[in-house]
Design an enzyme around this catalytic site. Structure first.
Site, mmCIF file in Angstrom:
data_model
loop_
_atom_site.group_PDB
_atom_site.id
_atom_site.type_symbol
_atom_site.label_atom_id
_atom_site.label_comp_id
_atom_site.label_asym_id
_atom_site.label_seq_id
_atom_site.Cartn_x
_atom_site.Cartn_y
_atom_site.Cartn_z
ATOM 1 C CB CYS A 85 3.742 6.529 -3.469
ATOM 2 S SG CYS A 85 5.349 5.722 -3.385
ATOM 3 C CG HIS A 211 5.253 9.703 -0.070
ATOM 4 N ND1 HIS A 211 4.254 9.293 0.781
ATOM 5 C CD2 HIS A 211 5.569 8.617 -0.835
ATOM 6 C CE1 HIS A 211 3.983 8.016 0.550
ATOM 7 N NE2 HIS A 211 4.760 7.583 -0.443
ATOM 8 C CD GLU A 212 7.840 8.446 -3.882
ATOM 9 O OE1 GLU A 212 8.471 7.389 -3.657
ATOM 10 O OE2 GLU A 212 6.599 8.467 -4.027
ATOM 11 C CG HIS A 215 8.870 5.116 0.136
ATOM 12 N ND1 HIS A 215 8.210 4.396 1.098
ATOM 13 C CD2 HIS A 215 7.903 5.596 -0.695
ATOM 14 C CE1 HIS A 215 6.906 4.437 0.872
ATOM 15 N NE2 HIS A 215 6.694 5.158 -0.210
ATOM 16 C CG HIS A 221 3.047 3.377 1.298
ATOM 17 N ND1 HIS A 221 2.785 2.721 0.113
ATOM 18 C CD2 HIS A 221 3.628 4.546 0.949
ATOM 19 C CE1 HIS A 221 3.189 3.468 -0.898
ATOM 20 N NE2 HIS A 221 3.711 4.579 -0.414
#
Length: 484
Positions: A85, A211-212, A215, A221
């Site tokens: 990422c 995952h994104e 965020h 992270h």
């Protein structure tokens, strides 16, 4: 012989150039992902020292679970170039999870504004991957996700190289995607990647999307290697559930799913961060009542306001972040900072937050991701014995910004331009500020007033009159509303 000599010189030159390029790429990587501090001011053009490079490599190795050698060995080089990422690793904060900021609502809308034009996945398959990625977070929180045709909370695009956000992609491999923390919501995928809906022939879109979206919902992270929020790309078995580290982080921001208990992975992976400071949201001391962001604490040590968000330091080692409502160890929010804070203040003129402890000052900038980053060459010591362990830092904003440290009825000016404290005892506080309390726990400053906190009361002084109200109000009324 001349030709041979020329060849030797050429080979040596190529080796030298290759070494310099490798060093430059390493520094660029360590800076990009937060392991090296950015240069500022007169130091902007200086190269990092070998010691700084070694410490940055150690931080990277510690965060990613590699052997901590401090050297750029092959294992470390290979990790640096692995698909990952593009979001920073937040300067090496090694807590189990990193909850950064949150949305003020539980209904989150989303839209793919620009689909992948290179993937063999249809638009329908791309949208299903997004739904499945979002569902991972919906399963463990009260959050609801709804696709919209209007303006979305989460704005999703696939783009290449320079795609309009000053964070260009780098072609296939390397950076796969990146996202911005609340309250931004932009979530971008590199359209040079081979996006697929399986785990064998390319980059699995659902996994990267999950995952994104972590965020975009407010998580940074994680140093836990089995976490979906670990920075490097990995595949997971079908039907997997989020790691307990991911669940702890997202529930810290939004709470639990009200529809029942959540099952998390039963992996007993050894923590990679045994020395990290544990997070604590409550105090074991007898409560005095609910305070800022609905937390319990015994005392307020310092406070500061940044862009209408308040940061309150309590109980000799904790800080409450008004953006998220979290209470945590100070060093979990201010990496490489002090373990306790005597005074704190934010300078708009210099765009820096200053933390004071004993006879030292730490300076932090605030990144566009919302993270505090220690300024190069800080902390710094000052020799003025009269303001060591200051009671408060006071930003007095009248015809220009001034910062004063207050102690024992006197105030001394802190000068950000020189990054030090004036070398004299200072002036008697009561001679300049009428009715000011004789002993102050903390002060919180805004554009037009200063509020002095004494135990459970706050006393207000407008900047233009320099007269402190003798009628205190409950301390909580001095703070802006918590965003949680």
């Amino acid at each position: 012989m001349k030709n041979t000599g020329s060849v030797c010189v050429l080979v040596l030159a190529l080796i030298f150039v290759g070494s310099v390029c490798a060093q430059s790429k390493t520094e660029e990587f360590l800076l990009k992902y937060g392991y090296l501090a950015e240069r500022s001011g007169n130091n902007r053009a200086e190269n990092p020292t070998p010691e700084e490079i070694e410490q940055a490599i150690l931080k990277f190795q510690r965060f990613t679970g590699l052997p901590q050698t401090g050297r750029l060995d092959e294992t470390t080089k290979n990790k640096m170039i692995a698909p990952r990422c593009g979001v920073k690793d937040l300067g090496g904060d090694l807590a189990e999870f990193r909850a950064v900021s949150k949305w003020p609502k539980n209904l989150i809308t989303w839209k793919i504004r620009q689909f992948s034009e290179t993937s063999k996945m249809s638009h329908g398959q791309q949208r299903r991957a997004m739904r499945k990625g979002l569902k991972r977070w919906a399963d463990v929180t009260p959050l609801q996700f709804r696709e919209t045709s209007g303006k979305p909370t989460l704005d999703i695009i696939f783009g290449k190289k320079n795609h309009g956000d000053n964070h260009p992609f780098d072609g296939r491999g390397g950076v796969l995607a990146h996202a911005f923390f609340p309250r931004n919501g932009r979530t971008h995928f590199d359209d040079d990647e081979n996006w697929v809906n399986d785990k064998t022939s390319g980059t699995h879109l659902e996994t990267v999307a999950a995952h994104e979206f972590g965020h975009a919902l407010g998580l940074g992270h994680s140093a836990e290697p089995k976490s979906i929020m670990a920075p490097y790309y990995q595949t997971f078995p079908d039907g997997f559930t989020l790691h307990k580290d991911d669940v702890a982080g997202i529930q810290k921001l939004y709470g639990k799913n009200p529809n029942g208990p959540i099952t998390t992975t039963t992996s007993k992976t050894k923590k990679t961060t045994p020395t990290s400071t544990p997070r604590s949201t409550t105090t074991t001391s007898p409560p005095r009542g609910k305070g800022f962001c609905n937390h319990v604490y015994r005392s307020i040590d310092a406070a500061m306001r940044i862009d209408e968000n308040d940061f309150v330091f309590v109980d000799n080692g904790k800080v409450i972040d008004g953006r998220t409502g979290q209470k945590m160890a100070i060093q979990n929010l201010f990496y490489d900072g002090p373990n306790t804070v005597h005074a704190a203040v934010y300078s708009k003129d210099f765009s820096k937050a200053y933390l004071f402890k004993d006879n030292q000052v730490w300076a932090y900038t605030l990144s566009h991701y919302g993270q505090f980053r220690l300024v190069k060459d800080f902390p710094k010591r000052f020799t003025n014995k009269y303001v060591q362990k200051p009671e408060c830092a006071m930003l007095y904003n009248f015809h220009g910004e001034r910062i004063f440290l207050v102690k024992d009825g006197y105030f001394v000016e802190f000068m950000p331009y020189y990054e030090t404290v004036a070398p004299y005892r200072g002036y008697k506080t009561s001679d300049f500020f009428l009715n000011i309390p004789s002993r102050i726990d903390a002060a919180i400053s805004s554009d037009n007033k200063v509020q002095f906190i004494v135990k459970d009361k706050a006393y207000t002084m407008p900047n233009d009159v320099r007269v402190v109200s003798i009628r205190g109000k409950p301390t909580n009324l001095a703070f802006n509303k918590c965003q949680n």
